[in-house]
Design a protein around this motif. Structure first.
Motif, PDB file in Angstrom:
ATOM      1  N   VAL A  34       0.829  -1.203   0.000  1.00 31.98           N
ATOM      2  CA  VAL A  34       0.000   0.000   0.000  1.00 31.98           C
ATOM      3  C   VAL A  34       0.864   1.254   0.000  1.00 31.98           C
ATOM      4  O   VAL A  34       0.603   2.214  -0.744  1.00 31.98           O
ATOM      5  CB  VAL A  34      -0.946  -0.021   1.214  1.00 31.98           C
ATOM      6  N   ALA A  92       2.358   1.982  -3.323  1.00 32.07           N
ATOM      7  CA  ALA A  92       1.326   2.479  -4.231  1.00 32.07           C
ATOM      8  C   ALA A  92       1.045   3.951  -3.966  1.00 32.07           C
ATOM      9  O   ALA A  92       0.876   4.743  -4.910  1.00 32.07           O
ATOM     10  CB  ALA A  92       0.052   1.652  -4.086  1.00 32.07           C
ATOM     11  N   ALA A 118      -3.874  -1.388  -2.920  1.00 28.79           N
ATOM     12  CA  ALA A 118      -2.734  -1.072  -3.789  1.00 28.79           C
ATOM     13  C   ALA A 118      -3.194  -0.909  -5.232  1.00 28.79           C
ATOM     14  O   ALA A 118      -2.778   0.036  -5.933  1.00 28.79           O
ATOM     15  CB  ALA A 118      -1.687  -2.172  -3.692  1.00 28.79           C
TER      16      ALA A 118
END
Lengths: 108, 166
Positions: free
Chosen positions: A83, A86, B157
């Protein structure tokens, strides 16, 4: 901590001290570096230091629970890396910078 | 022998850790972090954590660091600018950090005053069989929750990397 000739084996407190050193280095990198990726890697260093503590305590208590905890820490770190990287990609796409001081929309 | 191995790998870990903080180029920091993780895997083996040592190499040094290096290459991250340290940070930072480290080391020495030294092979509970048994009996619920966490992280993500956020 006795200095002098090296003993045959070191006590567990040496492992924990090494863990403290690595954690302090992680804090230092987190506070000192300005590149967002390096800051992120400092966090990973801190997580690794904590893992070393978990495994050492597992050895001291002769139980496998510390290994399980450090396994969970690894899983959380993997999720965090996916995460977080990203987010870094998105930040770079929108601002063309990796300097942590230039990303300050939430300030004030 | 155990002490010598500990010293070698602890020295590698500390040197690579210092290098991580000192280097200004992120790729050097990433490679230093790989060094720290490799040294820590060897220390886990010394402590009897076979499974954790393997997982450390495969998951951390293998997967996560490849992700880091991949992003660094993708973004073409260069050397970071020389930072201007604020004066109070320059004079207070190092002493405070040393104090922080000293407190941690003091607590460690207090809680483990004289424990038996770490001998390789003295603890056999870290095999994959033991970890697996523990993971699927006592820690079954956290393990299942972890899978949900991973699923959410994958979705997050993908959403973050795909959409233009402004």
């Amino acid at each position: 901590m006795p200095l002098g000739p090296l003993p045959a084996a070191v006590p567990p407190s040496w492992y924990l001290t090494l863990s403290a050193i690595l954690f302090a280095l992680g804090v230092l990198g987190f506070l000192l570096r300005r590149n967002i990726i390096t800051v992120f890697m400092s966090i990973e260093l801190m997580l690794n230091a904590v893992n070393l503590s978990f495994v050492t305590f597992s050895y001291v208590l002769k139980r496998a629970d510390g290994h399980i905890f450090s396994f969970f820490v690894m899983v959380v770190a993997a999720a965090e890396a996916a995460v977080g990287l990203a987010i870094i990609l998105t930040v770079f796409k929108n601002r063309q910078t990796l300097e942590i001081d230039e990303v300050s929309s939430l300030k004030n | 022998m155990d002490a010598l191995l500990f010293m070698i790998f602890a020295a590698i870990a500390v040197i690579c850790g210092i290098n991580l903080v000192v280097q200004t180029h992120p790729i050097s920091s990433a490679l230093s972090l790989v060094g720290v993780m490799g040294a820590l895997a060897a220390l886990y083996l010394l402590l009897g954590g076979e499974f954790i040592a393997a997982a450390q190499l495969v998951v951390y040094a293998g997967a996560i660091m490849v992700l880091f290096v991949f992003v660094i290459m993708l973004l073409n991250a260069g050397t970071e600018k020389k930072l201007a340290i604020r004066p109070w940070g320059k004079y207070l930072g190092a002493p405070l950090l040393l104090l922080f480290f000293g407190m941690m080391a003091y607590v460690v020495q207090r809680i483990l005053p004289e424990s038996s030294p770490v001998v390789f092979g003295a603890f056999q509970g870290g095999t994959a069989a033991e970890i697996g048994r523990s993971l699927f009996t006592v820690y079954l619920l956290p393990f299942e929750v972890t899978s949900v966490l991973i699923l959410i992280a994958i979705l997050g993500a993908i959403v973050l990397a795909r959409k233009e956020v402004d």
